[in-house]
Motif scaffolding. Sequence first.
Motif, PDB file in Angstrom:
ATOM      1  N   SER A 198       0.830  -1.200   0.000  1.00  0.00           N
ATOM      2  CA  SER A 198       0.000   0.000   0.000  1.00  0.00           C
ATOM      3  C   SER A 198       0.866   1.252   0.000  1.00  0.00           C
ATOM      4  N   TYR A 199       0.335   2.312  -0.631  1.00  0.00           N
ATOM      5  CA  TYR A 199       1.006   3.603  -0.681  1.00  0.00           C
ATOM      6  C   TYR A 199      -0.013   4.726  -0.569  1.00  0.00           C
ATOM      7  N   THR A 200       0.379   5.786   0.136  1.00  0.00           N
ATOM      8  CA  THR A 200      -0.408   7.007   0.130  1.00  0.00           C
ATOM      9  C   THR A 200       0.185   7.966  -0.896  1.00  0.00           C
ATOM     10  N   GLU A 201      -0.611   8.920  -1.321  1.00  0.00           N
ATOM     11  CA  GLU A 201      -0.108   9.930  -2.253  1.00  0.00           C
ATOM     12  C   GLU A 201       1.095  10.665  -1.673  1.00  0.00           C
ATOM     13  N   LEU A 249      17.142  15.214  -7.621  1.00  0.00           N
ATOM     14  CA  LEU A 249      18.423  14.557  -7.840  1.00  0.00           C
ATOM     15  C   LEU A 249      18.772  14.554  -9.330  1.00  0.00           C
ATOM     16  N   ALA A 250      17.795  14.242 -10.173  1.00  0.00           N
ATOM     17  CA  ALA A 250      18.041  14.187 -11.618  1.00  0.00           C
ATOM     18  C   ALA A 250      18.451  15.543 -12.181  1.00  0.00           C
ATOM     19  N   ARG A 251      17.959  16.619 -11.590  1.00  0.00           N
ATOM     20  CA  ARG A 251      18.351  17.957 -12.049  1.00  0.00           C
ATOM     21  C   ARG A 251      19.859  18.177 -11.919  1.00  0.00           C
ATOM     22  N   GLY A 252      20.491  17.545 -10.942  1.00  0.00           N
ATOM     23  CA  GLY A 252      21.926  17.675 -10.765  1.00  0.00           C
ATOM     24  C   GLY A 252      22.717  16.607 -11.496  1.00  0.00           C
ATOM     25  N   ARG A 253      22.030  15.727 -12.202  1.00  0.00           N
ATOM     26  CA  ARG A 253      22.702  14.673 -12.966  1.00  0.00           C
ATOM     27  C   ARG A 253      22.453  14.923 -14.454  1.00  0.00           C
ATOM     28  N   ARG A 254      21.817  13.992 -15.134  1.00  0.00           N
ATOM     29  CA  ARG A 254      21.599  14.128 -16.572  1.00  0.00           C
ATOM     30  C   ARG A 254      20.158  14.487 -16.927  1.00  0.00           C
ATOM     31  N   GLY A 255      19.353  14.731 -15.906  1.00  0.00           N
ATOM     32  CA  GLY A 255      18.028  15.280 -16.148  1.00  0.00           C
ATOM     33  C   GLY A 255      16.987  14.305 -16.639  1.00  0.00           C
ATOM     34  N   ARG A 256      17.075  13.024 -16.237  1.00  0.00           N
ATOM     35  CA  ARG A 256      16.069  12.040 -16.662  1.00  0.00           C
ATOM     36  C   ARG A 256      15.678  11.147 -15.488  1.00  0.00           C
ATOM     37  N   VAL A 257      14.380  10.956 -15.318  1.00  0.00           N
ATOM     38  CA  VAL A 257      13.842  10.034 -14.316  1.00  0.00           C
ATOM     39  C   VAL A 257      13.035   8.959 -15.027  1.00  0.00           C
ATOM     40  N   THR A 258      13.307   7.702 -14.674  1.00  0.00           N
ATOM     41  CA  THR A 258      12.475   6.582 -15.099  1.00  0.00           C
ATOM     42  C   THR A 258      11.717   6.094 -13.874  1.00  0.00           C
ATOM     43  N   SER A 259      10.398   6.230 -13.895  1.00  0.00           N
ATOM     44  CA  SER A 259       9.562   5.788 -12.779  1.00  0.00           C
ATOM     45  C   SER A 259       9.076   4.379 -13.061  1.00  0.00           C
ATOM     46  N   VAL A 260       9.335   3.479 -12.116  1.00  0.00           N
ATOM     47  CA  VAL A 260       9.092   2.047 -12.318  1.00  0.00           C
ATOM     48  C   VAL A 260       7.961   1.581 -11.405  1.00  0.00           C
ATOM     49  N   ASP A 261       6.995   0.847 -11.963  1.00  0.00           N
ATOM     50  CA  ASP A 261       5.839   0.374 -11.203  1.00  0.00           C
ATOM     51  C   ASP A 261       5.289  -0.882 -11.861  1.00  0.00           C
ATOM     52  N   TRP A 284       0.714   5.133  -8.043  1.00  0.00           N
ATOM     53  CA  TRP A 284       2.101   5.596  -8.151  1.00  0.00           C
ATOM     54  C   TRP A 284       2.302   6.345  -9.469  1.00  0.00           C
ATOM     55  N   ARG A 285       1.886   5.743 -10.563  1.00  0.00           N
ATOM     56  CA  ARG A 285       2.104   6.346 -11.882  1.00  0.00           C
ATOM     57  C   ARG A 285       1.342   7.663 -12.017  1.00  0.00           C
ATOM     58  N   GLN A 286       0.115   7.698 -11.526  1.00  0.00           N
ATOM     59  CA  GLN A 286      -0.671   8.928 -11.617  1.00  0.00           C
ATOM     60  C   GLN A 286      -0.035  10.064 -10.820  1.00  0.00           C
ATOM     61  N   VAL A 287       0.411   9.754  -9.592  1.00  0.00           N
ATOM     62  CA  VAL A 287       0.959  10.787  -8.719  1.00  0.00           C
ATOM     63  C   VAL A 287       2.294  11.300  -9.263  1.00  0.00           C
ATOM     64  N   VAL A 288       3.156  10.396  -9.727  1.00  0.00           N
ATOM     65  CA  VAL A 288       4.444  10.816 -10.284  1.00  0.00           C
ATOM     66  C   VAL A 288       4.233  11.680 -11.515  1.00  0.00           C
ATOM     67  N   GLY A 289       3.298  11.285 -12.385  1.00  0.00           N
ATOM     68  CA  GLY A 289       3.033  12.067 -13.583  1.00  0.00           C
ATOM     69  C   GLY A 289       2.508  13.456 -13.263  1.00  0.00           C
ATOM     70  N   LEU A 320      13.351   5.748 -10.269  1.00  0.00           N
ATOM     71  CA  LEU A 320      12.485   5.945  -9.107  1.00  0.00           C
ATOM     72  C   LEU A 320      11.528   4.768  -9.002  1.00  0.00           C
ATOM     73  N   THR A 321      11.479   4.145  -7.833  1.00  0.00           N
ATOM     74  CA  THR A 321      10.569   3.014  -7.698  1.00  0.00           C
ATOM     75  C   THR A 321      10.220   2.760  -6.239  1.00  0.00           C
ATOM     76  N   ASP A 322       9.342   1.807  -6.011  1.00  0.00           N
ATOM     77  CA  ASP A 322       8.837   1.577  -4.662  1.00  0.00           C
ATOM     78  C   ASP A 322       9.798   0.703  -3.859  1.00  0.00           C
ATOM     79  N   ASN A 323       9.384   0.392  -2.636  1.00  0.00           N
ATOM     80  CA  ASN A 323      10.255  -0.294  -1.690  1.00  0.00           C
ATOM     81  C   ASN A 323      10.675  -1.680  -2.185  1.00  0.00           C
ATOM     82  N   LEU A 324       9.720  -2.464  -2.636  1.00  0.00           N
ATOM     83  CA  LEU A 324      10.015  -3.834  -3.065  1.00  0.00           C
ATOM     84  C   LEU A 324      10.801  -3.864  -4.367  1.00  0.00           C
TER      85      LEU A 324
END
Length: 373
Positions: free
Chosen positions: A173-176, A189-201, A212-217, A252-256
């Motif tokens: 379970s996750y809250t917003e 963090l990505a702003r100080g690197r190469r400027g790309r985030v891959t969100s995994v779910d 997760w996908r809705q909130v990140v977007g 970027l991804t969840d705990n598991l």
Amino acid sequence: MSQPVFPPAPRPLHVVALGGDGIGPEVTAQALRVLRHMQARHALPLVIEEMPYGNATWRATGRLVPAATDAAIGRADAILFGAADSLGRSAMPAEERARGSLLALRRRLNLFANIRPVRTERALDEVSPFKARTLRGVDLAFVRELSGGIYFGEPRGIERLEDGQRRGINTHSYTEEQVVRAARFAFALARGRRGRVTSVDKANVMEAGALWRQVVGALHHDEFRDVALDHMLADTCALMLNRDPQRFDVILTDNLFGDLLSDAAAGLAGSLGLLPSASLSPPAPDGRRRALYEPVHGSAPDIAGKGIANPLAAILSAALLLRWSAGAEAAAREVEAAVSAALSAGARCADIALPGEAVLDTAGMGDAVLARL
């Protein structure tokens, strides 16, 4: 990795070292050698305190976390942690196991973002199972949400059904709010690197993944349009880490999924013995975050006490401490460069040695890094 995304506070940094179980004390000892060297070299305002913790401490005192250690953790800004052997605690009372667990420590410090950088070294191309062209230039960082998901969700436990079978239950379970603060950290963090985030779910089969996908977007649209974002299913991410790891900057991804995928990515580096991590809390009013730094590897009880464990993950965790807690970017880069130089010069522990190569013991690898400093 990049510059820290928050400023260091002006007061001295209180560091507590907990060697823990198995090989933890051995590798932590080498990390402390390096940390103290950099403290003297850069006149860093660190207060370093070594405290007992773990299974051996329980056998000696009846407590996994003795009162003095508990008090030290309470006043610590940063913890340099070795390893925990949860399987070796089966004889302990359940209450004591829970009180002294790594999950309890993370909860107490309010740690929510776990950063696991993965870089490849040209000198270790032959150690990795991947082809050299796949490894070239890999430099990525996992941001794993650390306070929610299946490791903390309720209900959980083992129950007995009416027909006599047992059923194990864990709740994902996750809250917003949990998703937002991890995602905001990853974008910054990505702003100080190469400027790309891959969100995994797993938005295709899990409601928590869809949220997760809705909130990140939505957060990306509202606050971070300057950072590139793509969404990826966890199984696809596992495949692409094998096929095209250069494509990733911040994952970027969840705990598991963060736990599993970052361990799998150790194959790119060549060994779990090379991967450090940092776990951070939200910032306090003075700008400082409480933090825990530890190698990604476990306690490895089969080699504990033999002096052969690779300390580089622990040493690189000390470098992350210098960067994220002490605000000493130059010192952090010097430690990372010294590790690379030692590897390039042929320094090898057993886990990264090819057949016939000379092998250093744990202290010998610490010597090799210090020699480059």
